[in-house]
Write a protein that holds these residues in place. Structure first.
Motif, mmCIF file in Angstrom:
data_model
loop_
_atom_site.group_PDB
_atom_site.id
_atom_site.type_symbol
_atom_site.label_atom_id
_atom_site.label_comp_id
_atom_site.label_asym_id
_atom_site.label_seq_id
_atom_site.Cartn_x
_atom_site.Cartn_y
_atom_site.Cartn_z
ATOM 1 N N PHE A 133 0.935 -1.156 0.111
ATOM 2 C CA PHE A 133 0.103 -0.151 0.008
ATOM 3 C C PHE A 133 0.877 1.342 0.112
ATOM 4 C CE2 PHE A 133 -2.013 3.305 2.515
ATOM 5 C CZ PHE A 133 -3.148 3.890 1.449
ATOM 6 N N TYR A 136 2.044 1.888 -3.403
ATOM 7 C CA TYR A 136 1.002 2.213 -4.211
ATOM 8 C C TYR A 136 0.856 3.750 -3.966
ATOM 9 C CZ TYR A 136 -3.528 2.738 -6.453
ATOM 10 O OH TYR A 136 -4.646 3.029 -7.234
ATOM 11 N N GLN A 140 1.219 7.025 -6.490
ATOM 12 C CA GLN A 140 0.001 7.448 -6.965
ATOM 13 C C GLN A 140 0.057 9.188 -6.889
ATOM 14 O OE1 GLN A 140 -2.534 6.295 -8.946
ATOM 15 N NE2 GLN A 140 -1.170 4.927 -9.264
ATOM 16 N N LEU A 144 -2.308 12.449 -8.133
ATOM 17 C CA LEU A 144 -3.014 13.097 -7.214
ATOM 18 C C LEU A 144 -2.914 14.602 -7.246
ATOM 19 C CD1 LEU A 144 -5.230 11.677 -5.321
ATOM 20 C CD2 LEU A 144 -3.627 12.307 -3.574
ATOM 21 N N TRP A 148 -5.126 17.524 -8.362
ATOM 22 C CA TRP A 148 -5.273 18.531 -7.563
ATOM 23 C C TRP A 148 -5.306 20.119 -8.193
ATOM 24 C CZ3 TRP A 148 -1.859 22.279 -5.466
ATOM 25 C CH2 TRP A 148 -2.704 23.128 -4.629
ATOM 26 N N HIS A 152 -8.179 22.574 -8.833
ATOM 27 C CA HIS A 152 -8.024 24.002 -8.239
ATOM 28 C C HIS A 152 -7.966 24.969 -9.125
ATOM 29 C CE1 HIS A 152 -6.509 25.862 -4.688
ATOM 30 N NE2 HIS A 152 -6.069 26.634 -5.259
ATOM 31 N N MET B 99 -1.771 10.366 9.035
ATOM 32 C CA MET B 99 -2.586 11.331 8.193
ATOM 33 C C MET B 99 -3.334 12.379 9.361
ATOM 34 S SD MET B 99 -2.407 10.507 4.954
ATOM 35 C CE MET B 99 -0.560 10.477 5.027
ATOM 36 N N SER B 132 -5.710 23.952 0.808
ATOM 37 C CA SER B 132 -6.524 23.273 -0.248
ATOM 38 C C SER B 132 -6.150 22.004 -0.780
ATOM 39 C CB SER B 132 -6.842 24.206 -1.400
ATOM 40 O OG SER B 132 -6.902 23.587 -2.442
ATOM 41 N N PHE B 133 -4.699 21.802 -0.704
ATOM 42 C CA PHE B 133 -4.206 20.555 -1.153
ATOM 43 C C PHE B 133 -4.289 19.523 -0.174
ATOM 44 C CE2 PHE B 133 -0.813 17.522 -1.263
ATOM 45 C CZ PHE B 133 -0.883 16.694 -2.320
ATOM 46 N N TYR B 136 -8.054 18.384 -0.296
ATOM 47 C CA TYR B 136 -8.229 17.494 -1.463
ATOM 48 C C TYR B 136 -7.542 15.940 -1.019
ATOM 49 C CZ TYR B 136 -7.901 15.681 -6.226
ATOM 50 O OH TYR B 136 -8.067 14.963 -7.137
ATOM 51 N N LEU B 137 -6.363 15.993 -0.476
ATOM 52 C CA LEU B 137 -5.737 14.712 -0.243
ATOM 53 C C LEU B 137 -6.462 13.965 0.655
ATOM 54 C CD1 LEU B 137 -3.215 12.905 -0.222
ATOM 55 C CD2 LEU B 137 -2.228 14.122 1.632
ATOM 56 N N GLN B 140 -9.581 12.582 -0.891
ATOM 57 C CA GLN B 140 -9.244 11.437 -1.907
ATOM 58 C C GLN B 140 -8.780 10.187 -1.604
ATOM 59 O OE1 GLN B 140 -10.173 11.456 -5.168
ATOM 60 N NE2 GLN B 140 -11.148 13.578 -4.663
ATOM 61 N N LEU B 144 -8.402 6.360 -2.912
ATOM 62 C CA LEU B 144 -7.091 5.592 -3.253
ATOM 63 C C LEU B 144 -6.811 4.354 -2.380
ATOM 64 C CD1 LEU B 144 -4.669 7.307 -4.788
ATOM 65 C CD2 LEU B 144 -3.755 7.416 -2.386
ATOM 66 N N ILE B 145 -7.499 4.246 -1.229
ATOM 67 C CA ILE B 145 -7.370 3.077 -0.633
ATOM 68 C C ILE B 145 -8.075 1.895 -1.212
ATOM 69 C CG2 ILE B 145 -7.930 1.687 1.574
ATOM 70 C CD1 ILE B 145 -7.302 4.373 3.007
ATOM 71 N N GLN B 147 -8.932 2.030 -4.397
ATOM 72 C CA GLN B 147 -8.251 1.751 -5.804
ATOM 73 C C GLN B 147 -7.165 0.428 -5.647
ATOM 74 O OE1 GLN B 147 -7.078 5.212 -7.705
ATOM 75 N NE2 GLN B 147 -8.084 4.778 -9.415
ATOM 76 N N TRP B 148 -6.386 0.802 -4.281
ATOM 77 C CA TRP B 148 -5.248 0.088 -4.174
ATOM 78 C C TRP B 148 -5.703 -1.359 -3.803
ATOM 79 C CZ3 TRP B 148 -4.540 -2.473 0.820
ATOM 80 C CH2 TRP B 148 -3.465 -3.113 0.641
#
Lengths: 157, 157
Positions: A133, A136, A140, A144, A148, A152, B99, B132-133, B136-137, B140, B144-145, B147-148
Motif C-alpha cells: 500500500f 502504491y 500515485q 494526485l 488537484w 484547483h 494522516m 486546499s491541497f 483534497y488529499l 481523496q 485511493l485505498i 483503488q489499491w
DNA sequence: TCGTTAGTTCATAATTTACAGAACTAAATT
DNA sequence: AATTTAGTTCTGTAAATTATGAACTAACGA
C-alpha cells in the motif's frame, strides 16, 4: 511588537505541533511567530523580544531554521538588520518530508521482511500488504497532485 | 534468544525511527524486537533479557504499548507468562495517525489564516493553496485505498 | 502453607536537552 | 579612532527525560 491573544495561542499550539516533529521548543516558537505575525518579516531583535528568548537562543534558532531551509531573510541597504520570513516553498517541503518519512518506514519494513524468518508466513502477509500500500501511495501521489492542480484551476476560474 | 547482526541493526534503526515519532528509546526497541524477531511472540523475560533492559523499564514499555494499542498478548493455560506480539492492525493505525497529523497541521493553518492580518494578501495565497491541497488529499484518500485494494486483488489473482 | 514465578511500583541516579548570560567579533557609524 | 550595532560562541546550569535496582505484590504450584 504586540500580538493578540489568539496569535499567542496559535504560536503555542503550532510550537507544540512542531516540537512533536522534533524541533526544539524555542525553534518551534520562532517558526510559529513568523507564521502568525501580521508582519511577514521580522528582525532578530523583534523575534527575541517578542518571544522573550535570549539572544543566544534566538541566534541558534534562526541559524538552525536557515540551515534546514525553513526560513530565509532579506536585507535593505543602509540597514544592517536581517529580515526573516518563512520560506514560501516551506509548505510543499513540509509535506514532502512527511511523505519521505513514510518512505523511510517502508524501506525499514521491507528489510524486516528480508531479515526475519518467521516459521508461519501468515505473519508476513499483513506486513506485505502494508508495504504494498505504501508503494502504491508513493506511486500515485504525483497523479494526485496533478489532479488537484487541475481541480484547483477550475475552482479559481 | 539470539539475534543476527542484521536483526540487531534493524532493531536500532527502527528504534531510532520510532523515537522520532515520540516513543521512548526503550519502548521503541521493544517494538523493534517484536517486529524483527523470528518468533512472533515473546515473553516479558525474553524481551528484558534480549534487549538488556531492566524489568521496570520492560514493564513500563510493555504497559505503554498495550495502552496505546500497539501490541497485545496471549496466554496459554498452565503457563503464567504472557506472550506479547505486535498488533496486526497496527500498520493501518500507524498510517492513519500520520494522516491525522497532517489534518491537525491543516486545522492549525486554517486558524492562522483567520487570525493574522497581513497587509499584502499575496502572503496568504500560498498558504491557501497548501490548505486546499491537504483538504483534497484527505478527501481523496478513501478512493485511493479502494483503488489499491482493487489493484491488489488483481495482482494476487 | 511455603516457596517460586511474573510482574509492578517507587525512589533515585544518570543522561540529555535546552536555555540564559557573559564575553566576544566584525562591520558600520560617528 | 572610538563607539554602536547585530549577532555569535562558549560555559554553566536548571529542568526534563529515561532508566536502574530494590522492595514489593499477587497468584500459582508443590
Amino acid at each position: 511588537m504586540t500580538l493578540t491573544d489568539k496569535q499567542l495561542e496559535l504560536i503555542e499550539e503550532f510550537g507544540i505541533y512542531q516540537e512533536s516533529n522534533g524541533f526544539q521548543p524555542a525553534v518551534a516558537r520562532v517558526m510559529g511567530l513568523l507564521l502568525v505575525s501580521d508582519k511577514p518579516e521580522l528582525t532578530f531583535e523583534e523575534i527575541s523580544e517578542t518571544l522573550n528568548i535570549s539572544k543566544s537562543a534566538t541566534s541558534n534558532a534562526l541559524n538552525m531554521l536557515l540551515n534546514t531551509g525553513h526560513i530565509e531573510y532579506t536585507t535593505f541597504h543602509g540597514d544592517r538588520k536581517r529580515y526573516f520570513r518563512i520560506k514560501s516553498s516551506n509548505w510543499r517541503e513540509l509535506f514532502n518530508k512527511k511523505m519521505e518519512d513514510l518512505g523511510e518506514l517502508n524501506n525499514l519494513l521491507k528489510r524486516v521482511l528480508e531479515v526475519r524468518e518467521r516459521e508461519n508466513p501468515i505473519y508476513d502477509q499483513k506486513l506485505q500488504y502494508f508495504i504494498s500500500f505504501l508503494d502504491y501511495l508513493k506511486a500515485q501521489l504525483p497523479n494526485l497532485i496533478e489532479q488537484w492542480e487541475k481541480e484547483h484551476l477550475k475552482e479559481k476560474a
